[in-house]
Write an enzyme that holds these catalytic residues in place. Structure first.
Site, PDB file in Angstrom:
ATOM      1  N   PRO A 326       0.814  -1.212   0.000  1.00 21.69           N
ATOM      2  CA  PRO A 326       0.000   0.000   0.000  1.00 21.69           C
ATOM      3  C   PRO A 326       0.850   1.266   0.000  1.00 21.69           C
ATOM      4  CG  PRO A 326       0.150  -0.865   2.221  1.00 21.69           C
ATOM      5  CD  PRO A 326       0.899  -1.827   1.348  1.00 21.69           C
ATOM      6  N   TYR A 329       1.193   2.344   5.560  1.00 18.03           N
ATOM      7  CA  TYR A 329       1.093   1.059   6.244  1.00 18.03           C
ATOM      8  C   TYR A 329       0.195   1.140   7.464  1.00 18.03           C
ATOM      9  CZ  TYR A 329       4.424  -0.605   2.931  1.00 18.03           C
ATOM     10  OH  TYR A 329       5.016  -0.961   1.755  1.00 18.03           O
ATOM     11  N   HIS A 330      -1.071   1.337   7.178  1.00 14.91           N
ATOM     12  CA  HIS A 330      -2.159   1.215   8.139  1.00 14.91           C
ATOM     13  C   HIS A 330      -3.314   0.696   7.297  1.00 14.91           C
ATOM     14  CE1 HIS A 330      -4.343   2.616  11.902  1.00 14.91           C
ATOM     15  NE2 HIS A 330      -5.301   2.173  11.111  1.00 14.91           N
ATOM     16  N   HIS A 332      -6.200  -0.168   5.066  1.00 10.65           N
ATOM     17  CA  HIS A 332      -7.304   0.653   4.562  1.00 10.65           C
ATOM     18  C   HIS A 332      -7.842   0.042   3.279  1.00 10.65           C
ATOM     19  CE1 HIS A 332      -3.614   2.121   2.661  1.00 10.65           C
ATOM     20  NE2 HIS A 332      -4.352   2.525   1.635  1.00 10.65           N
TER      21      HIS A 332
END
Length: 339
Positions: A326, A329-330, A332
């Site tokens: 992504p 880096y969280h 979603h």
């Protein structure tokens, strides 16, 4: 003789008819243009967060506010969060990182001192100070066309170019831009600029690999954990509702659905929303387990229903997906138009 009189009458009637047609088809003279006052901009500039801008708003500002003729006399960096941002006087181009669907330019915010520009060429500025002024300018055409590097000059060198602030969120500033010689543009300015963003937006060589679970555990995950936590502070601000400029569509205990900052909420063909999970140690789809299936199902069904209710986009015209790797880096999920 009688026939001659008839012919003369017919010719007269014919000439009168032609004259009438000619008069009717003459173009109507244009109305005189009304020049708007340029001395007071307070009534022209809409407040930056009061409502969504339209292209007409931007053109009004560009036509009614006279270009700045002198630099502001202060020693601070020009604030990119100003409702009216003049690229010509506020930004100095360093280099073009990429062109194509997005025109990405590395630039520096100018400093002002005693009414004169003071940039790093003077030699009195340290590398740290220079880096502190760097910004990333990401342009995208509202007409969905390609943007080549030849647009840099009309955008940055023309003093009539105007950028009107649409909204800001953490380090992101979104503007409408009107520039002579360029199509209507969106501009996203990233400031302060993390070092990683310069590399991420530069042209790079890519290779295809197949990542195994062991590769992830031994290489990818340690690299993700090495990223400074402040890089995702803007996400925590959203989840904690400290960012007041975010439009939240729906929320639950395990995730929050919002309109992405890159979309202004008007043209549904440019739809872009995000669902962000609340759990901070979920970095990518590799973090998902069978326990998360109910959350994913809810994101797919309830999330699309919420978007349909807010914006009127049919559920069967919304594609829902995740990226791997992504952009941040969280974990979603993206909601975009199929167009």
């Amino acid at each position: 003789q009688g026939v001659g009189r008839v012919v003369v009458v017919l010719l007269l009637c014919f000439s009168v008819a032609i004259s009438i047609v000619f008069l009717v088809t003459l173009p109507t003279p244009p109305l005189p243009l009304r020049t708007a006052p340029t001395t007071d901009t307070s009534s022209v500039l809409p407040p930056p967060f009061s409502r969504q801008r339209t292209m007409q708003d931007v053109e009004t500002v560009a036509s009614q506010v006279a270009p700045s003729t002198s630099a502001t006399a202060h020693a601070e960096i020009i604030d990119p969060g100003s409702p009216l941002f003049r690229l010509h006087s506020a930004v100095r181009v360093e280099r073009v990182l990429r062109d194509g669907p997005d025109l990405i330019v590395l630039a520096s915010l100018r400093r002002q001192s005693a009414g004169k520009e003071r940039d790093s060429e003077s030699g009195s500025e340290s590398e740290t100070e220079r880096r502190s002024r760097q910004v990333l300018c990401v342009f995208r055409s509202k007409e969905r066309g390609l943007l080549g590097s030849h647009y840099v000059s009309p955008i940055f060198d023309d003093p009539t170019t105007v950028a009107v602030l649409e909204r800001q969120s953490a380090i992101f500033y979104i503007f409408h831009v009107t520039a002579r010689g360029a199509p209507p543009l969106w501009l996203k300015i990233i400031y302060p600029l993390p070092d990683s963003e310069i590399q991420a937006f530069s042209k790079q060589e890519y290779v295809y690999i197949r990542e195994s679970a062991q590769d992830y555990e031994t290489a990818t995950l340690p690299w993700i954990l090495s990223i400074p936590s402040q890089r995702n502070q803007w996400i925590r601000n959203i989840l904690n509702k400290e960012d007041k400029n975010v439009e939240i569509l729906y929320e639950k205990d395990d995730y929050l659905l919002l309109r992405d900052a890159k979309w202004d909420g008007t043209n549904n063909r440019d739809l872009h929303c995000l669902a962000i999970v609340r759990q901070e140690d979920m970095y990518t789809l590799r973090s998902l387990t069978a326990d998360h299936i109910p959350m994913l199902q809810d994101m797919l069904t309830v999330g699309r229903d919420a978007i349909h209710e807010r914006y009127g986009v049919p559920q069967n015209q919304i594609k829902t997906f995740v990226h791997y790797l992504p952009s941040f880096y969280h974990l979603h999920v993206h909601y975009c138009s199929i167009y």
